[in-house]
Design a protein around this motif. Structure first.
Motif, PDB file in Angstrom:
ATOM      1  N   ARG B   9      13.455   3.908  57.349  1.00 35.52           N
ATOM      2  CA  ARG B   9      12.994   4.604  56.147  1.00 35.52           C
ATOM      3  C   ARG B   9      13.371   3.819  54.888  1.00 35.52           C
ATOM      4  O   ARG B   9      12.583   3.772  53.944  1.00 35.52           O
ATOM      5  CB  ARG B   9      13.615   5.999  56.097  1.00 35.52           C
ATOM      6  N   TYR B  35      -0.188  -1.085  54.065  1.00 40.40           N
ATOM      7  CA  TYR B  35      -0.386  -1.143  52.630  1.00 40.40           C
ATOM      8  C   TYR B  35       0.950  -1.370  51.942  1.00 40.40           C
ATOM      9  O   TYR B  35       1.986  -0.884  52.388  1.00 40.40           O
ATOM     10  CB  TYR B  35      -0.993   0.158  52.100  1.00 40.40           C
ATOM     11  N   GLN B  37       2.789  -0.543  48.402  1.00 37.08           N
ATOM     12  CA  GLN B  37       2.654   0.318  47.235  1.00 37.08           C
ATOM     13  C   GLN B  37       3.742  -0.004  46.228  1.00 37.08           C
ATOM     14  O   GLN B  37       4.938   0.054  46.532  1.00 37.08           O
ATOM     15  CB  GLN B  37       2.738   1.802  47.618  1.00 37.08           C
ATOM     16  N   GLY B  40       2.268   0.946  39.349  1.00 37.42           N
ATOM     17  CA  GLY B  40       1.330   0.211  38.514  1.00 37.42           C
ATOM     18  C   GLY B  40       0.277  -0.561  39.287  1.00 37.42           C
ATOM     19  O   GLY B  40      -0.794  -0.832  38.766  1.00 37.42           O
ATOM     20  N   GLN B  41       0.578  -0.923  40.512  1.00 38.65           N
ATOM     21  CA  GLN B  41      -0.376  -1.659  41.354  1.00 38.65           C
ATOM     22  C   GLN B  41      -1.070  -0.765  42.361  1.00 38.65           C
ATOM     23  O   GLN B  41      -2.083  -1.140  42.951  1.00 38.65           O
ATOM     24  CB  GLN B  41       0.338  -2.788  42.110  1.00 38.65           C
ATOM     25  N   GLY B  42      -0.524   0.410  42.564  1.00 39.41           N
ATOM     26  CA  GLY B  42      -1.117   1.293  43.563  1.00 39.41           C
ATOM     27  C   GLY B  42      -0.914   0.750  44.964  1.00 39.41           C
ATOM     28  O   GLY B  42       0.065   0.067  45.238  1.00 39.41           O
ATOM     29  N   LEU B  43      -1.863   1.049  45.830  1.00 35.44           N
ATOM     30  CA  LEU B  43      -1.782   0.594  47.212  1.00 35.44           C
ATOM     31  C   LEU B  43      -2.623  -0.664  47.384  1.00 35.44           C
ATOM     32  O   LEU B  43      -3.811  -0.682  47.078  1.00 35.44           O
ATOM     33  CB  LEU B  43      -2.305   1.671  48.173  1.00 35.44           C
ATOM     34  N   PHE B  45      -3.986  -3.345  50.142  1.00 37.03           N
ATOM     35  CA  PHE B  45      -4.240  -3.492  51.571  1.00 37.03           C
ATOM     36  C   PHE B  45      -3.669  -4.807  52.074  1.00 37.03           C
ATOM     37  O   PHE B  45      -3.952  -5.872  51.531  1.00 37.03           O
ATOM     38  CB  PHE B  45      -5.745  -3.429  51.814  1.00 37.03           C
ATOM     39  N   ASN B  59      -5.407  -9.792  50.538  1.00 33.75           N
ATOM     40  CA  ASN B  59      -5.083 -11.041  49.845  1.00 33.75           C
ATOM     41  C   ASN B  59      -3.589 -11.197  49.631  1.00 33.75           C
ATOM     42  O   ASN B  59      -3.099 -11.168  48.513  1.00 33.75           O
ATOM     43  CB  ASN B  59      -5.815 -11.093  48.497  1.00 33.75           C
ATOM     44  N   LEU B  88       7.202   0.064  48.515  1.00 36.76           N
ATOM     45  CA  LEU B  88       7.079   1.008  49.618  1.00 36.76           C
ATOM     46  C   LEU B  88       5.963   0.489  50.513  1.00 36.76           C
ATOM     47  O   LEU B  88       4.849   0.250  50.046  1.00 36.76           O
ATOM     48  CB  LEU B  88       6.727   2.400  49.092  1.00 36.76           C
ATOM     49  N   LEU B  90       3.522   1.223  53.490  1.00 38.73           N
ATOM     50  CA  LEU B  90       2.928   2.348  54.186  1.00 38.73           C
ATOM     51  C   LEU B  90       2.071   1.871  55.338  1.00 38.73           C
ATOM     52  O   LEU B  90       1.348   0.888  55.231  1.00 38.73           O
ATOM     53  CB  LEU B  90       2.069   3.180  53.230  1.00 38.73           C
ATOM     54  N   LEU B 105      -7.609   8.403  57.304  1.00 36.84           N
ATOM     55  CA  LEU B 105      -6.382   7.674  57.580  1.00 36.84           C
ATOM     56  C   LEU B 105      -5.220   8.652  57.587  1.00 36.84           C
ATOM     57  O   LEU B 105      -5.116   9.513  56.722  1.00 36.84           O
ATOM     58  CB  LEU B 105      -6.138   6.608  56.504  1.00 36.84           C
ATOM     59  N   PHE B 107      -1.245   8.744  57.257  1.00 35.64           N
ATOM     60  CA  PHE B 107      -0.184   7.886  56.750  1.00 35.64           C
ATOM     61  C   PHE B 107       1.186   8.318  57.228  1.00 35.64           C
ATOM     62  O   PHE B 107       1.468   9.520  57.372  1.00 35.64           O
ATOM     63  CB  PHE B 107      -0.180   7.889  55.218  1.00 35.64           C
ATOM     64  N   GLY B 108       2.050   7.324  57.419  1.00 34.90           N
ATOM     65  CA  GLY B 108       3.455   7.589  57.603  1.00 34.90           C
ATOM     66  C   GLY B 108       4.130   7.763  56.251  1.00 34.90           C
ATOM     67  O   GLY B 108       3.492   7.624  55.204  1.00 34.90           O
ATOM     68  N   SER B 109       5.421   8.072  56.267  1.00 33.84           N
ATOM     69  CA  SER B 109       6.165   8.289  55.015  1.00 33.84           C
ATOM     70  C   SER B 109       6.601   6.981  54.373  1.00 33.84           C
ATOM     71  O   SER B 109       7.080   6.982  53.241  1.00 33.84           O
ATOM     72  CB  SER B 109       7.379   9.170  55.267  1.00 33.84           C
TER      73      SER B 109
END
Lengths: 111, 116
Positions: B9, B35, B37, B40-43, B45, B59, B88, B90, B105, B107-109
């Motif tokens: 975790r 992903y 996270q 400011g950048q979000g997720l 891929f 990328n 983080l 994910l 999708l 998602f895990g924590s």
């Protein structure tokens, strides 16, 4: 290349008020569109998705979203916000290759 | 049915080290995607695996790699850690049909990685 823009980083609404979160996408073909919600310390949970058909999509927890092709938008709405809706919301567009997420909108709900 | 499980975790590493993160998908799901996270950048891929093969890639530099096992469990590895890798991470699983990205999708924590 596909992209998603969520122009609002933070939004604050009063409990019971209506909510609209904005999402604009860029994609060359018919998009697969999603809204996900993330509570603190948690992964993302799907609220709703759009692939085709009726442009008004109903999701869980009383949320809905409307797909407007002419505006390249997929805004999320809820008529009456509850304190438990405080979270971060992500719009996403899917293609054959991947799912692209926006940077998220953090929702604060005040009593 | 158990959800997507990510371990550990939390993780604290120093620059230059390498790290391995683990993801166990929902039973029956064959697609696992990763992903990154950051605020400011979000997720962003990273990559997606299906039937032990990397099917799609984002990328990110080659320091980021992954693999999937025959039971669909997946690991991602980051070598030569940099401060900017703090994030983080994910993992998400799905059934992995012919058009994987029209699927929901799960998602895990996540694994919170801090690089010092």
């Amino acid at each position: 290349a596909q992209s998603v823009t969520q122009p609002d980083i933070h939004i604050t609404v009063s409990e019971g008020a209506s909510l609209e979160l904005r999402c604009n996408y860029s994609y060359g073909a018919t998009p697969y569109l999603f809204w996900y919600v993330q509570s603190p310390g948690q992964g993302l949970q799907l609220l709703l998705k759009y692939f085709s058909g009726d442009t008004l999509v109903q999701g869980i927890k009383g949320f809905e979203a409307e797909f407007k092709r002419s505006q390249s938008s997929f805004n999320l709405r809820k008529p009456s916000v509850h304190w438990s809706d405080a979270a971060e919301y992500f719009c996403a567009v899917g293609s054959r290759q991947k799912v692209t997420f926006g940077t998220g909108t953090k929702l604060q709900v005040i009593p | 049915k158990a959800g997507v499980t990510q371990t550990p975790r939390y993780l604290i590493k120093t620059r230059g080290q390498q790290v391995t993160l683990s993801c166990s998908p929902i039973s029956g799901h064959r697609s696992v995607s990763w992903y990154q996270q950051t605020p400011g950048q979000g997720l962003q891929f990273l990559f997606e695996y299906f039937s032990e093969t990397q099917r799609n890639k984002g990328n990110f530099p080659g320091r980021f790699s992954g693999r999937q096992f025959s039971n669909s469990r997946s690991e991602m590895n980051v070598s030569t850690l940099e401060l900017g890798d703090s994030a983080l991470y994910l993992c998400a699983s799905s059934l992995g049909g012919w058009l994987p990205t029209n699927e929901k999708l799960f998602f895990g924590s996540g694994t919170q990685l801090s690089v010092l």
